[in-house]
Scaffold this active site. Structure first.
Site, mmCIF file in Angstrom:
data_model
loop_
_atom_site.group_PDB
_atom_site.id
_atom_site.type_symbol
_atom_site.label_atom_id
_atom_site.label_comp_id
_atom_site.label_asym_id
_atom_site.label_seq_id
_atom_site.Cartn_x
_atom_site.Cartn_y
_atom_site.Cartn_z
ATOM 1 N N ASN A 89 46.130 44.951 45.761
ATOM 2 C CA ASN A 89 47.204 44.031 46.123
ATOM 3 C C ASN A 89 46.597 42.736 46.658
ATOM 4 O O ASN A 89 45.978 42.725 47.717
ATOM 5 C CB ASN A 89 48.109 44.656 47.183
ATOM 6 N N LEU A 90 46.814 41.679 45.936
ATOM 7 C CA LEU A 90 46.186 40.395 46.250
ATOM 8 C C LEU A 90 46.416 39.966 47.706
ATOM 9 O O LEU A 90 47.557 39.876 48.156
ATOM 10 C CB LEU A 90 46.747 39.327 45.297
ATOM 11 N N ASP A 91 45.326 39.680 48.407
ATOM 12 C CA ASP A 91 45.390 39.164 49.778
ATOM 13 C C ASP A 91 46.076 40.134 50.749
ATOM 14 O O ASP A 91 46.561 39.732 51.811
ATOM 15 C CB ASP A 91 46.103 37.800 49.829
ATOM 16 N N GLN A 92 46.118 41.413 50.354
ATOM 17 C CA GLN A 92 46.797 42.402 51.192
ATOM 18 C C GLN A 92 45.830 43.435 51.767
ATOM 19 O O GLN A 92 46.261 44.361 52.452
ATOM 20 C CB GLN A 92 47.845 43.159 50.363
ATOM 21 N N GLY A 123 48.043 33.924 48.555
ATOM 22 C CA GLY A 123 48.166 33.306 47.239
ATOM 23 C C GLY A 123 47.465 31.968 47.169
ATOM 24 O O GLY A 123 46.577 31.685 47.958
#
Lengths: 291, 291, 291, 291
Positions: free
Chosen positions: A233-236, A208
Site C-alpha cells: 500500500n503506497l506510503d502506508q 502520493g
C-alpha cells in the site's frame, strides 16, 4: 570499549516470565548483557524485546546460538503459538549490504554515502540502481557499481526481474529508496521485502505525488518527512522515523523543496541506522524503535 | 515604552510604489512607524502589509484615519481594482471581546482564561458557550457568563439562532472553539465568520473525528495540533499556527491525548494572540503571519 | 520568475519618515519592491531595514545607485549622525567568493560544497585552507585549491600573513571556519573580518574546548550548535543561527559528536546562506535576521 | 486496563546476570512484568534498571516485597558492594504529597494544580509555601493551605526551620520550586533533599539570576528551560528535562519572559510527572530517564 555483540529481537504473544527466561538463557551461557529494552503492547497483547550482549566470554559459538535458543524456547514453553512469533539474531560486527535506488535527485544518495564513509552506518554500499543516468558520476567517484534500469509501464516485469537479479548478484540485505520516486509491484515486494523509503511529507498528510506543492497550497506552517518500510500500500507502510521543520508565508514551493531536502536526508539516515543496528521491530503496521 | 499604536493591514493587487505611498501617508501626518513588514506573493500577485505606528504625535485623530486613508488611496491610485482589496485599521489599545465555546474538556478554556488574566491577550472574555454543563464551575469561578446550549440535530436551527443572539448581545468580536467538537452550519458562518478553531492533529493529517486514535493506529512518531479559521469546509480553513511533539511506541492513545493537550493549548493561545495583535492576514485559503 | 534584484541593508538611528523616504527613493526611480522588512530596536533606538527590488525597470544603472542613494540621504536628512550609520548595497546575482577553513573533520566542508554544487549557495568556493593535509583529497575531487598552513604558536605571525595573502590572492569575500578549531589573532581580525564560525554547542553554554565532553559530564538532555561571526572574544561574536537536538542517557560522548555533526552542518549552512542573501544585519553584539 | 503495579528502581555496579536474576525474582513470585528498561553506563560501570509488574497475582504481599528482595539479593550475590547500591520500591497507586513553593509568579503553580486536578499527576498538593502573600487567593480557590514565610538573610535559620516543620507536618514527599527564586541552605538540603527546581534557561547557559535579560543581551536565537534536582551547588543539580523555543530579533525581554513561561511550565510538569512515576534515576550528577 565494548567488542562485538549479539543482538536478539523477539516479538511474541505476552506471557509471564519472558524477561526472566530470555535473560536467563543469556546468563546461563555466561553472557554479559549491555542493553536490554522490553515493551509490552497491551492492545495487541504482544511482548517485544531487544537484548544485546557481548560475544566475548559467551559460552556458545556464534553459529550455535540460534539453535540453542530455539531448543531452550521449546523446553521453557516461551512460544506456545509459534506461528505468532518472530525472532531474529544478529551480530554487531556483521556488515550489511545496501543497494541505494535513486532517481534524479542526489541529496539522499550523497548523504548516505558520506555517512557510510564516515563510519556512521555499519554497511557496505556495492550497488546503486536508478531509472536515470544522471547520478552515474557520483557512483563512479565513490567506486560503486551503477545500473540504469529505465522504468516503463510496458516493460515493468522485465525491469523488476533485472532489479531482483541484481539484488541477488550483489547479495543485498536492504534496499533504500533514496528518492526513487517509482512504485514497486506486489510481485517484487513478495520476493524482496527489506526496503526503506523516504517520503517527502509528514505522513499520512500528503501521501502520493507532489507533497510540497500540495503543502504550499494548503498553507501549512510546518513540513515533514517520513521514513517507512515499503509495503504494497503506497506510503502506508510502518513508519520508522519522522521529523519536521517550520515554514512561513515567505517560503514558496522552491523553499519547501530545499528545506525538505535537509529533512529527507536526516530522517532517512536515522531510519537506516536504526534498522542496521537492529533497533526496529515491525508488528502489524507499527514499529517499536528501541532507540 | 511605546504607547498606543495604530495598525494597518492591507491585502491588494501588487503594483509599484505601494510601500512608499503607504509609508508616506503615515509620515505625512507625522506618524512614527515602529513595525512594518511587507510580503509579496508572486504566485497570487498580491501585496500584503502590516504597518504599525504610534498614535501619540500623529496628526490625525483616531476616528479620521480610515477616511483619510481611503481618500489618499483614491488620489494615489493605490487600489485600481477596489473589489480585490481588503484593508483594516485597528488600535493596539482596543480590547477585543471573546466568546469561548467549549464542550467537556477544559484545558484550552482554562489556559485562555489564565493568559487573559496574566495580560497575554488583549481581550475581555465575557461569554462562554457550551453544549454541556460541565464547565460551568470554571465560568463562575472567573465570573464569566456561561450559557449551555445543547446540540441536537433536530434543533440545530434554534440552537444556532440562540448562539448568534448571544454573540450580538455580548458584542463579541471573536469566537474561539476551544475544543467545542461540533460543526457550525454554513448559515451560521455566513452571519458570523471570525472564528478560530483548534484541531487536535497536524492538518491535513487526521482531519475529522478521533485524530489521536487514528494517529495511534497509523503508528506516527510525531503528533501535532493546528489552529485555523473556521470555514464551511470542515478542518480545511486557513491555518494560523501548528506545532508538534514527538511520541513513541511507549505512548498509548491516552498518552497521545495527554501530550496533545499541551500542544492544543499552546497552539491555540499563540493563534489567538497573533489574531488579536492583528498579525494575521488571510488571503485565499492561506495566511500571512507577521510574527 | 523574478530576475536580479538590488538589496539595500540599513542600520541607523531611528527617526520619523525612514520607511517612507527609503521606499520613495526606490519608487521615484521606478523600482518594484519585492521584499521589505523593517525592525525598530526600541532599546538601542535603531532602525534596521532590508529592502529588495527588481533591477529590471529600475531607472538607475547598478553602478549609480549607491551614489544616488548617498546624495538622496543627505538631501532628505536621513542620516543626521553619519558616524552611527552603516548601509550596504548588493545585487542578488553577484557571486560571493568563499574560503572554507577546516581542520581534520570533513562533514561541514562536504556539506557546504554539496550545497554550493546544488545551487543552494550563491557563491564560488575557490579556496580551502587547513592546518592539516587530511582533506586534500576532497579538495582535489572538487577541483578546489587546497593550502595547508600548519598552526604553530611559534610561527603564528607568518602563518596568518600567509593566510591573509591567500585571501587577497583569491579575492575572498567570506571566510567560513567549518570546524577549523583554531583561534585567529586580533591582528588578523583587524585585517579581515567577514568570518563565520560554527561552534559545536548551544552558546553561551560550553564555550571553549570540548563542548560535547562537557555536555556529557553535565548530563544535559539537549545539545546544540551555534553559527556566529568571529570577533576578538572567543565564541562571543554575534549569533546568526542556532539549533538543538534531543539526547538521552543512552547517548555517550561518541553519540553526541555524531548527532552534533548533523546539527553543525545544518546550522552552518543556514547561517552562510542567510549571510550570502544579505539577510543578516549586525549591530552591537546582536544580529537581525530578515528571514 | 492494567491495575496497580510495583516498580523497582535499581542502581548498582554492573555484573553478569543482573537482568536475569532480578527478572527471575519477579517471575518466581508469579509477577507479570509490563515494563522493563535497563541501562548500562559503560563509563561509570553501573547497571541501572526500572522494572514494573502487576500487583494482582503477585505471590508476595506489598509489605513483604522489599524484605524478600533484600534476602534474594544477598543469596544471589546481586550486590557484592552494598555501599554502592541504591534501590527503591514503589507502587503505582501510592499518592505522593507535594509542597509547591512559589514567589510572585503564578504560571507554574496554576499549571501544576490544573494537571493534578486533571489526573496527570499522581499526587496530592496539600501545601503551598511562599515568601510573598501574592498567590494566597489561588491557594484558597483550590483549598490548599498557604503559608507565607518571608525570606530575610537575617532570619534564614528560623525561616528554614519553619519550612522544614511544615514539610514534616504535612508529610511531604516532594518539594517543587515553582519559580521560588530563593536559595536553600546546605543545612536545609541535608534534611530534605527531594526537591525539583525549574530554572528559566537552557542550563548550563545563564545559570544564576536574570537569565532572560542575559539571553537578550547575548542575542541568542533560542531560549530554554531546565528542570533539575536541587543540590548545594546552585543550578548545578542533575538535569531531569529541558526544552527550548525559538526567538528572534523581534522579541524583546518581555517577549522572552512570556515565551519562557510556556516552556517553564511544560518542562517542570514533565519532570514532576517523570519523578512521580518513578522514571528518574540519579547517579553522580546525571539522570537516567526511563521515558
Amino acid at each position: 570499549m565494548v567488542g562485538p555483540t549479539a543482538i536478539l529481537l523477539v516479538c511474541c504473544p505476552d506471557q509471564r516470565g519472558l524477561v526472566a527466561k530470555i535473560a536467563h538463557f543469556i546468563y546461563s551461557h555466561n553472557g554479559n548483557i549491555i542493553h536490554a529494552d522490553h515493551h509490552t503492547d497491551g492492545v495487541a497483547d504482544l511482548f517485544l524485546t531487544r537484548i544485546e550482549w557481548e560475544v566475548a566470554g559467551f559460552a556458545l559459538g556464534r553459529s550455535h546460538i540460534a539453535e540453542a535458543f530455539e531448543t531452550y524456547a521449546q523446553e521453557q514453553g516461551l512460544f506456545p503459538r509459534p506461528e505468532e512469533v518472530r525472532w531474529h539474531l544478529d551480530f554487531s560486527d556483521r556488515v550489511s549490504r545496501l543497494a541505494i535506488w535513486v532517481s534524479r535527485q542526489d541529496h539522499c544518495l550523497l548523504d548516505l554515502i558520506w555517512r557510510q564513509r564516515a563510519g556512521e552506518l555499519r554497511a557496505d554500499i556495492p550497488l546503486i540502481i536508478s531509472n536515470h543516468d544522471q547520478n552515474r558520476a557520483i557512483a563512479e567517484q565513490f567506486k560503486i557499481d551503477f545500473h540504469t534500469i529505465p522504468v516503463n509501464p510496458d516493460h515493468r516485469v522485465e525491469a523488476e526481474a533485472q532489479q531482483l537479479k541484481l539484488l541477488q548478484t550483489y547479495n543485498i540485505d536492504l534496499v533504500i529508496l533514496a528518492k526513487y520516486m517509482q512504485i514497486l509491484s506486489p510481485d517484487f515486494l513478495g520476493q524482496f521485502s527489506q526496503i526503506i523509503n523516504i517520503h517527502h511529507s509528514f505522513l499520512p498528510a500528503f501521501a502520493g505525488a507532489n507533497p510540497y506543492q500540495r503543502a504550499y497550497v494548503r498553507g501549512v506552517k510546518i513540513i515533514g518527512a517520513t521514513a517507512h518500510y515499503v509495503t504494497q500500500n503506497l506510503d502506508q507502510g510502518p513508519i520508522i522515523e519522522q521529523d519536521v521543520v517550520r515554514v512561513s508565508h515567505r517560503d514558496d514551493v522552491t523553499d519547501l523543496v530545499r528545506k525538505g531536502k535537509d529533512l529527507e536526508r536526516m530522517v532517512l539516515a536515522r531510519a537506516v541506522r536504526l534498522h542496521l543496528h537492529n533497533r526496529v521491530l515491525v508488528y502489524g503496521n507499527r514499529t517499536v524503535v528501541f532507540a
